[in-house]
Design a protein around this motif. Sequence first.
Motif: not given
Lengths: 76, 76
Positions: A19, A22-23, A35
Amino acid sequence: MKVRVHVMLKQGVLDPQGEAVRHALGALGFEGVSSVRQGKVIELDLADGTSEATIGEMCEKLLANTVIESYRVEQL
Amino acid sequence: MKVRVHVMLKQGVLDPQGEAVRHALGALGFEGVSSVRQGKVIELDLADGTSEATIGEMCEKLLANTVIESYRVEQL
């Protein structure tokens, strides 16, 4: 013999590291990243003739936490 | 489109994590483990048509530290 073990978090297990990637990709201006999942890959140099069962045992006992992670063994 | 990026430390770069795994396997009674290298695998779910150049840029800018790590992109 060389063996590559892939360890990934199981489907449904939260992956904060993925995550975060991804950010960060979004912050760098890369669009369309829907994703990201991050896992480990472990390359082992084993004695010739090490059985698949032994390699499986290594994974179960040490390399993967089978409660939350799945693994895949690839012979090179 | 799904893409898998493998990131490994380059040859010659010390890998303390892999070394720790090698020691631990020995301590668990597994013999003949001569070398262990640990790396990362990152699975990305990207917008269809993302170019290879863009994926390479993601690797160079964020996913791999190209001073000490090499990466390999695999389309799934």
